[in-house]
Each structure stands twice: as structure tokens, then as C-alpha cells.
Enzyme design. Structure first.
Site, PDB file in Angstrom:
ATOM      1  N   ASP A  64       0.458  -1.031   0.031  1.00 39.22           N
ATOM      2  CA  ASP A  64      -0.521  -0.551   0.488  1.00 39.22           C
ATOM      3  C   ASP A  64       1.220   1.416   0.011  1.00 39.22           C
ATOM      4  OD1 ASP A  64      -2.515  -0.085  -0.337  1.00 39.22           O
ATOM      5  OD2 ASP A  64      -2.494  -0.820   1.856  1.00 39.22           O
ATOM      6  N   ARG A  72       4.241   3.798   2.358  1.00 40.82           N
ATOM      7  CA  ARG A  72       5.106   3.236   3.304  1.00 40.82           C
ATOM      8  C   ARG A  72       6.606   2.554   3.588  1.00 40.82           C
ATOM      9  NH1 ARG A  72       0.391   1.761   5.737  1.00 40.82           N
ATOM     10  NH2 ARG A  72      -0.847   0.101   4.522  1.00 40.82           N
ATOM     11  N   ARG A 147      -6.759  11.326   0.713  1.00 45.51           N
ATOM     12  CA  ARG A 147      -5.897  10.331  -0.572  1.00 45.51           C
ATOM     13  C   ARG A 147      -7.395  10.654  -2.099  1.00 45.51           C
ATOM     14  NH1 ARG A 147      -7.552   4.831   3.565  1.00 45.51           N
ATOM     15  NH2 ARG A 147      -6.342   4.143   1.272  1.00 45.51           N
ATOM     16  N   LYS A 177      -9.071   1.064  -6.208  1.00 49.27           N
ATOM     17  CA  LYS A 177      -9.749   0.910  -5.217  1.00 49.27           C
ATOM     18  C   LYS A 177     -10.757   2.365  -4.568  1.00 49.27           C
ATOM     19  CE  LYS A 177      -6.188   2.001  -1.849  1.00 49.27           C
ATOM     20  NZ  LYS A 177      -4.789   1.723  -1.210  1.00 49.27           N
ATOM     21  N   HIS A 178     -11.390   2.185  -4.399  1.00 46.34           N
ATOM     22  CA  HIS A 178     -12.381   0.955  -3.362  1.00 46.34           C
ATOM     23  C   HIS A 178     -13.861   0.792  -3.907  1.00 46.34           C
ATOM     24  CE1 HIS A 178     -10.147   2.511  -0.486  1.00 46.34           C
ATOM     25  NE2 HIS A 178      -8.902   1.527  -0.378  1.00 46.34           N
ATOM     26  N   HIS A 190     -11.733   0.019   8.457  1.00 39.30           N
ATOM     27  CA  HIS A 190     -11.161  -1.403   9.557  1.00 39.30           C
ATOM     28  C   HIS A 190     -12.138  -1.472  10.749  1.00 39.30           C
ATOM     29  CE1 HIS A 190      -8.382   1.262   6.329  1.00 39.30           C
ATOM     30  NE2 HIS A 190      -7.457   0.034   6.512  1.00 39.30           N
ATOM     31  N   ASP A 260     -10.127  -6.291  -0.170  1.00 33.69           N
ATOM     32  CA  ASP A 260      -9.710  -5.157   0.713  1.00 33.69           C
ATOM     33  C   ASP A 260      -8.851  -7.223   2.400  1.00 33.69           C
ATOM     34  OD1 ASP A 260      -8.307  -3.405   2.394  1.00 33.69           O
ATOM     35  OD2 ASP A 260     -10.122  -2.513   1.707  1.00 33.69           O
TER      36      ASP A 260
END
Length: 362
Positions: A64, A72, A147, A177-178, A190, A260
Site C-alpha cells: 500500500d 509505507r 487520499r 480502489k475501493h 477497518h 480488501d
């Protein structure tokens, strides 16, 4: 070798353990996803990726890595990329007397960002980044927020296409995505299961439009852990209506579909009942996913037992014909692997295209 390797797993540390190697060797495992904890340095993460490819050279290495707050790797030479909203803001700012110049600058900058993002990952041995975010910026979702490129699906589509062109030049596969859209709901999947009460017609004419317009350019798609009750009581990633009827049939998408993360709260309840990882994976595969992700289970207190249970449970479910290995799914997975060798970091640092791309970043 399995004729379908649908599971994407993670590893706990900066080097492979014996358990990691055993799991990556499992014929049901098709790849791995990297996280910040797998990072110490460029040299180390490149060595980790090389170790993975030594286990099996067809394993897909993903991460990601979008820019902004979802990136990351941030040290040891990696460029700090802006959030995608920055490109949408550039689009709206024309130079005086030059209508459309903001859009042209934004697209050039987005292509540059895609190339820098992809080239740096590729030089470390990564094959795919789970980007771009195609969710629209309704201003409601804290988990999406900056984002997103923009509220307008036309601007989102063109900036995403520009970013994907840069990724393509770098040899890194993309993932939109998504699907069909996570930007309208406030809840974070999440932590809970968001519900979007809008009608299918509304979603298809707004949120899902980038998937239709980008259908031939997207290498893969990740559906949202969101329930759209006017379409289906199941979250999109577990829904044959969304994945087969809408994405495959209506929008004619031909690429790979990832679930996901199955460890997210949005994946742990399906149709009102608690489910195991194996049950969630079977439902996702039956619904039309080619691959399923299980993230962050290698670092739990039981040493990754959940991964072993998923692999064992999925093999048993296949033997009971609860899901079937799919040759087309495996071909879509293999198509995400890069065609050529990765350039070295030292070579990248002197490459004219890379140097020019850095200059274009906002």
C-alpha cells in the site's frame, strides 16, 4: 503448483523466517504484502523481496504505497509523495489567462508521481502498489479524506489515468480502489461496517464512473468493505451482484479483483453473522474475487496461526467444492507480475526520466 493461488499474506519482520518460507511455499499462496514493519532500509527490503522470489519466482510482491499518509517507505532515499488531493487542487488553479493550464500541469505532475512511486518500489523488487484511490471526495470520509483526487469523477479519472501511466512506465502494476466507492460514507471499514444507502443508479452515475472509464487501463480493482443495501445486503467485496453483475458484466472489467483485508472489521461480519477468515475467503472467491488478502496476522500473539488456519481451511473447502480453483483468476494474477528486470537504485538515481519526474512533483 496449484492451478489457482488466491491468498496474499504478510510476513512479520525484515527477513523471512522458516514459517514465512513454509507459508509462501504453500500452493494456495499467490503473493505477499509489505508493511512499514518490514522496512529498515532500501538494501534490506530489496534483500527481503529477493528472498521471497527465491521461494517462488511467481509470487506477487505488493504494498500500500499511495503517497500522503499512506506510504509505507519514507526514508533512505524514498521520495515523500504528496497526497492525491494536491493534484486535484493543482487542476483547479489555471495560470492567468490560460484556461485549462492547471489541468495540464496536474496531469503532468500525476504522471511524474506515478513514475517516481513505481520506479522507487521497482528498484527494491516490488511488483504492485495498491493505488490509485478512485473514491470521490465528498468531504465525509475520514479514512479517505485527502487520499482522493477530487469530488468530480471526470477529474479523478484523468488524474488516476495519468498516475497509472507513470506506474506503467516504471513497470509496476496498479489497483483501483475501493469499488464502487468508499468516499460517501463516514465510517472506517477497518473498525466497523459502513453502510451507503444510495441507489445503484446514483452510484453508477457518480462514484463508479472512473471504473467504467478506466476499465481498459486498470490492472486490478479492490472492492470496498461497504454495504450498499439498495443493491445487496452483502459488502461489495463479498457480493456477486457488485463483482460479477456490475463490475464484470456491466462495466466489462477484465483485470484482477482483490478482496480488501479479511482481518478488517468490515470483513468479519457477513449477512449479520460473525465469520472465520476461511468463511470470509470462500465467500469472497465465490463472489468473484481472484485473490484475497489477509494482513497483519503474522504478528499476532500466536505467531501467525491464523494464516495457517486460513490456508488449511481453504484447501479443505476446495476439496469439499465450496470454491473452485479458477484458471482465469490465476492468469489474471500472473499478468500483474512485471515483464522485465528491476533497475538498480544507483541506475535510477541518474536516469533522466526519474530526475525530470522529481522536478514536476508539487
Amino acid at each position: 503448483m496449484s492451478d489457482h493461488a488466491p491468498v496474499i499474506i504478510d510476513v512479520a519482520g525484515t527477513r523471512l523466517t522458516a514459517d514465512d518460507r513454509r507459508r509462501l511455499s504453500d500452493p494456495l499462496v499467490g503473493g505477499m504484502i509489505l508493511f512499514g514493519r518490514n522496512w529498515e532500509s532500501r538494501e534490506q527490503v530489496a534483500a527481503l523481496c529477493a528472498e521471497v522470489k527465491q521461494v517462488r519466482d511467481d509470487l506477487l510482491i505488493s504494498v500500500d504505497h499511495e503517497g500522503g499518509r499512506v506510504q509505507r517507505f519514507r526514508t533512505d532515499g524514498f521520495t515523500h509523495l504528496p497526497p492525491m488531493r494536491r493534484f486535484g487542487e493543482m487542476w483547479m488553479k489555471d495560470a492567468r489567462g490560460r484556461e485549462g493550464s492547471g489541468a495540464m500541469r496536474a496531469m503532468a505532475a500525476a504522471t511524474a508521481a506515478g513514475y517516481v512511486l513505481g520506479a522507487e518500489l521497482r528498484a527494491c523488487g516490488v511488483d504492485l502498489s495498491f493505488t490509485p484511490v478512485l473514491d470521490l471526495d465528498f468531504g465525509a470520509s475520514s479514512v479517505i479524506g485527502d487520499r482522493s483526487f477530487h469530488r468530480d469523477p471526470r477529474i479523478v479519472t484523468l488524474l488516476a489515468r495519468a498516475l497509472m501511466q507513470g506506474l506503467l512506465q516504471a513497470g509496476v502494476a496498479n489497483c483501483g480502489k475501493h469499488f464502487p466507492g468508499h468516499g460517501y460514507v463516514k465510517a472506517d471499514s477497518h473498525l466497523e461496517i459502513p453502510v451507503d444507502d444510495r441507489a445503484l443508479k446514483t452510484i453508477l452515475e457518480d462514484d463508479a464512473v472512473p471504473y467504467e472509464w478506466l476499465g481498459t487501463a486498470l490492472a486490478s480493482v479492490m472492492p470496498a468493505h461497504v454495504i450498499y443495501p439498495k443493491v445487496d445486503k452483502l459488502p461489495a467485496g463479498f457480493s456477486p451482484k457488485w463483482l460479477n453483475d456490475v463490475l464484470r458484466e456491466k462495466l466489462q472489467f477484465q483485470g484482477a479483483i482483490f478482496s480488501d483485508d479479511l482481518s478488517m472489521a468490515g470483513a468479519r461480519r457477513i449477512d449479520g453473522r460473525e465469520v472465520t477468515y476461511t468463511q470470509a475467503a470462500v465467500v469472497a472467491l465465490q463472489a468473484g474475487c481472484d485473490m484475497v488478502l489477509l494482513c497483519n496476522e503474522s504478528v499476532n500473539s500466536e505467531g501467525g496461526r491464523a494464516i495457517d488456519e486460513l490456508l488449511e481451511g481453504l484447501a479443505q473447502a476446495r476439496d469439499r467444492r465450496e470454491w473452485q480453483a479458477n484458471e482465469a483468476s490465476e492468469q489474471r494474477r500472473l499478468a500483474l507480475l512485471p515483464c522485465g528486470p528491476a533497475p538498480s537504485w544507483d541506475h535510477l538515481m541518474t536516469e533522466p526520466r526519474y530526475m525530470r519526474a522529481l522536478q514536476l512533483l508539487p
